[in-house]
Design an enzyme around this catalytic site. Structure first.
Site, PDB file in Angstrom:
ATOM      1  N   TYR A  19     -13.949  -3.760   9.964  1.00 30.06           N
ATOM      2  CA  TYR A  19     -12.553  -3.304   9.920  1.00 30.06           C
ATOM      3  C   TYR A  19     -11.879  -3.442  11.276  1.00 30.06           C
ATOM      4  CZ  TYR A  19      -8.775   0.213   9.546  1.00 30.06           C
ATOM      5  OH  TYR A  19      -7.572   0.880   9.572  1.00 30.06           O
TER       6      TYR A  19
ATOM      7  N   LYS B  37      -8.608  -5.705  12.426  1.00 28.47           N
ATOM      8  CA  LYS B  37      -7.400  -5.091  12.986  1.00 28.47           C
ATOM      9  C   LYS B  37      -7.108  -5.629  14.387  1.00 28.47           C
ATOM     10  CE  LYS B  37      -6.018  -2.247   9.729  1.00 28.47           C
ATOM     11  NZ  LYS B  37      -4.747  -2.497   8.997  1.00 28.47           N
TER      12      LYS B  37
ATOM     13  N   ASN C  77       1.438  -2.568   5.360  1.00 27.28           N
ATOM     14  CA  ASN C  77       0.624  -1.364   5.506  1.00 27.28           C
ATOM     15  C   ASN C  77      -0.738  -1.491   4.821  1.00 27.28           C
ATOM     16  OD1 ASN C  77       0.149   1.644   5.875  1.00 27.28           O
ATOM     17  ND2 ASN C  77       0.228   1.523   3.642  1.00 27.28           N
TER      18      ASN C  77
ATOM     19  N   GLY D 283       0.824  -1.200   0.000  1.00 33.28           N
ATOM     20  CA  GLY D 283       0.000   0.000   0.000  1.00 33.28           C
ATOM     21  C   GLY D 283       0.855   1.245   0.000  1.00 33.28           C
TER      22      GLY D 283
ATOM     23  N   VAL E 129      -0.081 -12.452  -3.667  1.00 34.85           N
ATOM     24  CA  VAL E 129       0.940 -12.513  -2.613  1.00 34.85           C
ATOM     25  C   VAL E 129       2.092 -13.398  -3.068  1.00 34.85           C
ATOM     26  CG1 VAL E 129       1.446 -13.280  -0.267  1.00 34.85           C
ATOM     27  CG2 VAL E 129      -0.703 -12.089  -0.738  1.00 34.85           C
TER      28      VAL E 129
END
Length: 267
Positions: A158, A162, A90, A22, A70
Site C-alpha cells: 500500500y 501511495k 479518493n 470511493g 473507468v
C-alpha cells in the site's frame, strides 16, 4: 461562525460538477457531503451500493481498478454532465497481507498498484481533456502519510503505491498548471473510519491483543500523534473543500499532510 453555519452559507461551488470516488464511506463520504454543502453537484462511485439509499448524489457502481469500469464511469459522466470541474481521486485500499515482503505475491503487488495508483491515472486521463479544453479544473489525489512513512510489517504494498501516487501527482501538476488545471495531493494520517476499524481489528486478532492495545501500538509505531487522537473524516473533508475552492486558486503541486502533527520531520 461555526462550521455548520459556514457550510450553510458558503455556496462557492455552485454550478460545479464534482466526482468523488470511493464516496460512500469514510473520508470519501465526508468529502462528498462537504462539496454538496458548498453547492456542487456531486457524483460518487464505489464498488457497492451506498448503505444510505437517501444520499442526494448521482451514484455509479464501479470497480475503478478495472480499466473497463473507468471507461464506463467517464462515458456516463460525460454524457450526463459534460465532464467534471472537480475530481477527487479518493479510491484506495490497504487490504493486503501484513508481514513484510515474504507474505506478498505478484497478485498482491499488482492489485495494490491497480487500486491505489492506476485507477487515478486512468480516471485523470479520461476526464482531464475536458478540463484542459475549458482551461479550468481541480484534481485532488487522496494519498496517505504512509506514502512517506512506510511500515513494513503492515503496509508495504500500500505504501509503495501511495508513494508512486505522490510522485505522479506532482508530475501531473507541473504538466497541466500552465493550462489552468490545478492538481493537489492530500495525505491523511489515521482517520476514524470503518476501514480503519477493520484494519485494527484484523491486526489485533492476529496479534492476540485487544483493539485498544493495537491502536496504542500503532500510535507508538508511528512515533506518537501530538493531538492524541485519530482524525474525524469531516476534518479531512474540510481541507479538501478548501483546496478545491476559489480560495485556494494559487495552490497546485503541493502535498498536504493532515495527521495531527504525527509526521516526524520538518517539510
Amino acid at each position: 461562525m461555526n462550521m455548520n453555519n459556514q457550510q450553510q452559507t458558503e455556496q462557492n461551488l455552485a454550478g460545479k460538477i464534482a466526482l468523488v470516488t470511493g464516496g460512500t464511506k469514510g473520508i470519501g463520504k465526508a468529502i462528498a457531503a462537504r462539496l454538496a454543502a458548498a453547492g456542487a453537484t456531486v457524483v460518487i462511485t464505489a464498488r457497492n451500493q451506498p448503505d444510505d439509499a437517501e444520499l442526494p448524489y448521482h451514484f455509479i457502481e464501479a470497480d475503478l481498478s478495472l480499466t473497463k469500469d473507468v471507461t464506463r464511469v467517464a462515458e456516463e459522466i460525460t454524457a450526463q454532465f459534460g465532464g467534471v470541474d472537480i475530481l477527487i481521486n479518493n479510491m484506495g485500499a490497504n487490504t493486503f497481507p501484513g508481514g513484510g515482503f515474504s507474505t506478498l505475491n505478484d497478485e498482491h503487488w499488482d492489485q495494490a498498484f491497480q487500486v491505489n495508483l492506476f485507477s487515478s491515472v486512468r480516471l485523470d486521463k479520461a476526464l482531464l481533456p475536458q478540463m484542459l479544453a475549458r482551461k479550468s479544473g481541480v484534481i485532488i489525489h487522496i494519498s496517505s502519510t504512509s506514502g512517506q512513512f512506510p511500515i513494513w510489517e503492515s503496509t508495504m504494498a500500500y505504501t509503495s503505491a501511495k508513494s508512486a501516487l505522490n510522485a505522479y501527482s506532482k508530475a501531473l501538476s507541473d504538466e497541466v498548471a500552465p493550462q489552468g488545471v490545478r492538481v493537489v495531493t492530500v495525505s491523511p494520517g489515521l482517520n476514524k473510519t470503518e476501514a480503519m476499524s477493520y484494519f485494527l481489528n484484523d491486526l489485533a486478532k492476529k496479534a492476540g491483543i485487544s483493539v485498544e492495545e493495537m491502536t496504542q501500538n500503532l500510535f507508538n509505531r508511528l512515533g506518537g500523534i501530538p493531538l492524541g487522537r485519530m482524525a474525524d473524516p469531516v476534518e479531512t473533508a474540510e481541507l479538501v473543500y478548501f483546496l478545491v475552492s476559489p480560495k485556494a486558486s494559487y495552490i497546485t503541486g503541493a502535498n498536504y499532510h493532515i495527521d495531527g502533527g504525527n509526521y516526524p520531520v520538518v517539510r
